[in-house]
Design a protein around this motif. Sequence first.
Motif, PDB file in Angstrom:
ATOM      1  N   ALA A  93       0.835  -1.202   0.000  1.00  0.00           N
ATOM      2  CA  ALA A  93       0.000   0.000   0.000  1.00  0.00           C
ATOM      3  C   ALA A  93       0.869   1.251   0.000  1.00  0.00           C
ATOM      4  CB  ALA A  93      -0.944  -0.024   1.211  1.00  0.00           C
ATOM      5  N   VAL A  94       1.823   1.293  -0.937  1.00  0.00           N
ATOM      6  CA  VAL A  94       2.767   2.401  -1.021  1.00  0.00           C
ATOM      7  C   VAL A  94       2.166   3.549  -1.846  1.00  0.00           C
ATOM      8  CG1 VAL A  94       4.728   0.846  -0.794  1.00  0.00           C
ATOM      9  CG2 VAL A  94       3.853   1.403  -3.068  1.00  0.00           C
ATOM     10  N   PHE A 120       0.411   1.903   6.394  1.00  0.00           N
ATOM     11  CA  PHE A 120       0.318   2.133   4.952  1.00  0.00           C
ATOM     12  C   PHE A 120      -1.116   1.922   4.468  1.00  0.00           C
ATOM     13  CE2 PHE A 120       4.770   2.113   3.249  1.00  0.00           C
ATOM     14  CZ  PHE A 120       5.406   2.073   4.471  1.00  0.00           C
ATOM     15  N   ALA A 121      -1.675   0.785   4.879  1.00  0.00           N
ATOM     16  CA  ALA A 121      -2.959   0.370   4.318  1.00  0.00           C
ATOM     17  C   ALA A 121      -4.108   0.961   5.124  1.00  0.00           C
ATOM     18  CB  ALA A 121      -3.041  -1.157   4.299  1.00  0.00           C
ATOM     19  N   THR A 122      -4.277   2.277   5.034  1.00  0.00           N
ATOM     20  CA  THR A 122      -5.352   2.928   5.800  1.00  0.00           C
ATOM     21  C   THR A 122      -6.539   3.217   4.879  1.00  0.00           C
ATOM     22  OG1 THR A 122      -4.546   5.159   5.327  1.00  0.00           O
ATOM     23  CG2 THR A 122      -3.682   4.080   7.303  1.00  0.00           C
ATOM     24  N   LEU A 153       3.351  -6.219  -7.541  1.00  0.00           N
ATOM     25  CA  LEU A 153       4.067  -6.191  -6.263  1.00  0.00           C
ATOM     26  C   LEU A 153       4.850  -4.894  -6.154  1.00  0.00           C
ATOM     27  CD1 LEU A 153       5.369  -9.847  -6.490  1.00  0.00           C
ATOM     28  CD2 LEU A 153       3.370  -9.026  -5.269  1.00  0.00           C
ATOM     29  N   LEU A 154       4.542  -4.129  -5.119  1.00  0.00           N
ATOM     30  CA  LEU A 154       5.142  -2.796  -4.999  1.00  0.00           C
ATOM     31  C   LEU A 154       5.905  -2.598  -3.696  1.00  0.00           C
ATOM     32  CD1 LEU A 154       2.109  -0.581  -6.192  1.00  0.00           C
ATOM     33  CD2 LEU A 154       4.020  -1.402  -7.574  1.00  0.00           C
TER      34      LEU A 154
END
Lengths: 239, 104
Positions: A93-94, A120-122, A153-154
Amino acid sequence: MIYETLKAALAAEAPVAVATIVGGDAPIGAKLLIRADGTTVGALPGDTPQAQIIADAQAMLLRGENGIRSYRDDLQVFIETYPPPPTLLIVGAVHIAIPLVTFGKTLGFRVIVIDARGAFATEERFAHADELIHAWPDEVLPGRLTSNSHVVLLTHDPKLDDPALKVALPSPARYVGALGSPRTHAKRLERLRAEGIPEAHLARLHAPIGLKIGGASPEEIAVSIIAEIVAARHGLTGK
Amino acid sequence: MQDVLPMIEQWRARGEQVAIATVVKTLGSAPRGIGAKMVVSSGGSMAGSVSGGCIEGAVFDACQEALASGKARLLHFGVADDDAWEVGLACGGMIDVFVEPLNW
């Protein structure tokens, strides 16, 4: 009635087809909605070859095809199919993931963001995603990947990327890509080879990810990634 | 359909009638694929597209006619048409567009 059923099916991502008489010796505009299992809503005039139209619609639905089919001497039926949308699974979740979700949605993908890291993943960052999953990718991906799946994939982090790749590369997923410089990618290949991942699997990995369009901002990189995915869906490399 | 659905819902919610135009056949280089849709409301709003902007004007009129008559129609567009100067396709392709009132 057909419209309401179609709307509900689209919302539920249930595959359906709609057959419409567009030409010939029958009432123009008559319609029949056909589900994947062959059940129908609506009705075509009594003398139309309804069973044949239903069978054609089911076959076209499997292939995601639209078009006019001719029946009898002079009866044209437009069959339009609504297969389930393709899926874009973004691991990490960048920053790049934020515009990538936007572009994926615009192009009709169902977009899922996966990251175990709560910071990250909010919801605030990913309110526009269809699904936000707080978990490790290798826990989430197994069983989820079909030939309609596209995996990106990040994370930049081998601890997260490598286990995800080990699930995604042997899967039927249509596209698997991973972020990272040529140097990062060379190291990744070394690690995966050492773990015995077959060359055929490694060869299908799109890395460094994205088309070469010279961008550097997260938004530009997201464009290059989504463009590569569009190309892959059409059997092209974009190069 | 998914792209124009929100507009259809919005127009119907405010009591307007809706006509739908769908690309049902293409030949040669056509700007939009089969299934592409443009929708028009009785209030004169439009959304979506059936070409690169070449025939939307004519299709808009056909949609208004469909709303007035309640009848569906199959329209044919191509450079070979007599009215090519008016609503021809510069790309040289041909498009069949099915226009229908949303009464189903």
